[in-house]
Enzyme design. Structure first.
Site, PDB file in Angstrom:
ATOM      1  N   SER A  17      27.228  63.310  -6.112  1.00 63.28           N
ATOM      2  CA  SER A  17      28.227  62.266  -6.364  1.00 63.28           C
ATOM      3  C   SER A  17      27.576  60.891  -6.321  1.00 63.28           C
ATOM      4  O   SER A  17      28.009  59.966  -6.978  1.00 63.28           O
ATOM      5  CB  SER A  17      29.324  62.349  -5.304  1.00 63.28           C
ATOM      6  OG  SER A  17      28.743  62.220  -4.018  1.00 63.28           O
ATOM      7  N   TYR A  48      33.009  62.126  -3.333  1.00 61.56           N
ATOM      8  CA  TYR A  48      33.665  63.405  -3.623  1.00 61.56           C
ATOM      9  C   TYR A  48      34.391  63.964  -2.389  1.00 61.56           C
ATOM     10  O   TYR A  48      35.127  64.934  -2.496  1.00 61.56           O
ATOM     11  CB  TYR A  48      32.613  64.438  -4.062  1.00 61.56           C
ATOM     12  CG  TYR A  48      32.352  64.489  -5.562  1.00 61.56           C
ATOM     13  CD1 TYR A  48      32.493  63.368  -6.358  1.00 61.56           C
ATOM     14  CD2 TYR A  48      31.944  65.676  -6.160  1.00 61.56           C
ATOM     15  CE1 TYR A  48      32.236  63.424  -7.727  1.00 61.56           C
ATOM     16  CE2 TYR A  48      31.687  65.748  -7.524  1.00 61.56           C
ATOM     17  CZ  TYR A  48      31.839  64.614  -8.307  1.00 61.56           C
ATOM     18  OH  TYR A  48      31.576  64.685  -9.652  1.00 61.56           O
ATOM     19  N   GLY A  49      34.111  63.349  -1.250  1.00 60.26           N
ATOM     20  CA  GLY A  49      34.535  63.915   0.039  1.00 60.26           C
ATOM     21  C   GLY A  49      35.988  64.286   0.218  1.00 60.26           C
ATOM     22  O   GLY A  49      36.308  65.096   1.084  1.00 60.26           O
ATOM     23  N   CYS A  80      24.748  68.508  -3.420  1.00 63.02           N
ATOM     24  CA  CYS A  80      25.967  67.949  -2.820  1.00 63.02           C
ATOM     25  C   CYS A  80      26.703  69.119  -2.175  1.00 63.02           C
ATOM     26  O   CYS A  80      27.107  70.055  -2.871  1.00 63.02           O
ATOM     27  CB  CYS A  80      26.804  67.308  -3.925  1.00 63.02           C
ATOM     28  SG  CYS A  80      28.430  66.779  -3.400  1.00 63.02           S
ATOM     29  N   CYS A 192      26.136  67.255   4.644  1.00 65.27           N
ATOM     30  CA  CYS A 192      26.338  66.363   3.491  1.00 65.27           C
ATOM     31  C   CYS A 192      24.966  65.765   3.202  1.00 65.27           C
ATOM     32  O   CYS A 192      24.271  65.340   4.136  1.00 65.27           O
ATOM     33  CB  CYS A 192      27.344  65.268   3.869  1.00 65.27           C
ATOM     34  SG  CYS A 192      27.395  63.895   2.698  1.00 65.27           S
TER      35      CYS A 192
END
Ligand code: DGL
Length: 270
Positions: A17, A48-49, A80, A192
């Site tokens: 992302s 994108y979380g 990701c 992450c």
């Protein structure tokens, strides 16, 4: 099926992302020297979380369809955790080239922890995913998993790479609840790809000797399984960065990639 690419140039497509995928690229570029890398950061939709599974899957299908029209892709690395956990293995069904991705290394953390208290840092979408939820559920009673999902931590990591000053207290506040624990986690999953960027800051604010774990070694392992790497190929290095939005940070982003051997920059239209 094992693919062999002995005569042609190997082109690896890395997706994230934002800038977090650089932590994976930096690791593999030193191991595989004569590979062309294409990095796409979907900065138009960063972060994108909190995005839904469906949004991420459809977005990845679109991006990979278009990128593979223009490039002969040998391997895709979804660098990701959020995108991998939500979209693999569905994504693989759409393409003939191999696709691998990083996901939180919970199993590894179990083998490393001594005090059986594991810290788990990831995005909300990753932590809500049913595969992750099931795993955490199975560990109940045997391990204590202390979970933190913080979009702010992702932003801080990105800002650090963009050259902004990071205030340690800002990070400390995110972990406020951990400071009240009787025993601190001895093992922390960096679930992450942005978080290894602030590992040094985490080391300063946490007790000593904590093990930080991420999936970069797994990527090397899968890479070697799928690609017959030919180290004798001549290096024609044509690394390209695609971004999906031109914003105020674009020149800083280009400078970051220039320093790590990317010399071509292109806007990706979707
Ligand atoms: N770097 C990503 C990950 O590994 C996502 C960060 C975000 O866009 O929220 O999950």
């Amino acid at each position: 099926m094992k693919k062999e690419f002995l005569t042609s140039q190997t082109t690896v497509f890395i997706f994230d992302s934002g800038l977090g995928g650089i932590t994976i690229y930096n690791y593999i570029k030193n191991i595989f020297l004569n590979i062309n890398f294409i990095y796409l950061l979907d900065n138009k939709y960063f972060p994108y979380g909190n995005k839904s599974k469906n949004f991420i899957l459809q977005r990845l299908i679109k991006i990979l369809q278009k990128i593979s029209l223009h490039h002969d892709i040998t391997l895709v690395i979804i660098a990701c955790n959020t995108a991998s956990i939500t979209s693999l293995p569905e994504l693989k069904k759409y393409f003939s080239f191999p696709i691998i991705g990083v996901t939180p290394v919970i199993d590894l953390a179990i083998t490393k922890t001594k005090n059986k208290i594991i810290g788990f840092l990831a995005t909300n979408t990753t932590l809500q995913n049913y595969k992750i939820q099931n795993k955490i559920h199975l560990l109940k009673g045997k391990y204590i998993i202390k979970i933190i999902s913080s979009p702010k931590l992702v932003f801080l990591a990105e800002q650090k790479l963009l050259g902004d000053k990071i205030i340690l207290n800002e990070i400390k506040k995110i972990f406020f609840s951990w400071y009240k624990l009787k025993i601190f986690p001895d093992t922390i999953i960096l679930g992450c790809t942005h978080f290894p960027l602030i590992k040094n800051e985490l080391k300063i604010i946490f007790p000593k000797n904590i093990k930080f774990l991420d999936a970069k070694k797994y990527i090397i392992y899968k890479f070697k399984q799928l690609i017959k790497y030919n180290k004798n190929l001549s290096n024609t290095k044509k690394n390209i960065v695609y971004f999906t939005k031109i914003d105020k940070n674009i020149n800083k982003i280009k400078n970051i990639f220039l320093k790590i051997n990317f010399h071509m920059f292109k806007k990706f239209r979707t």
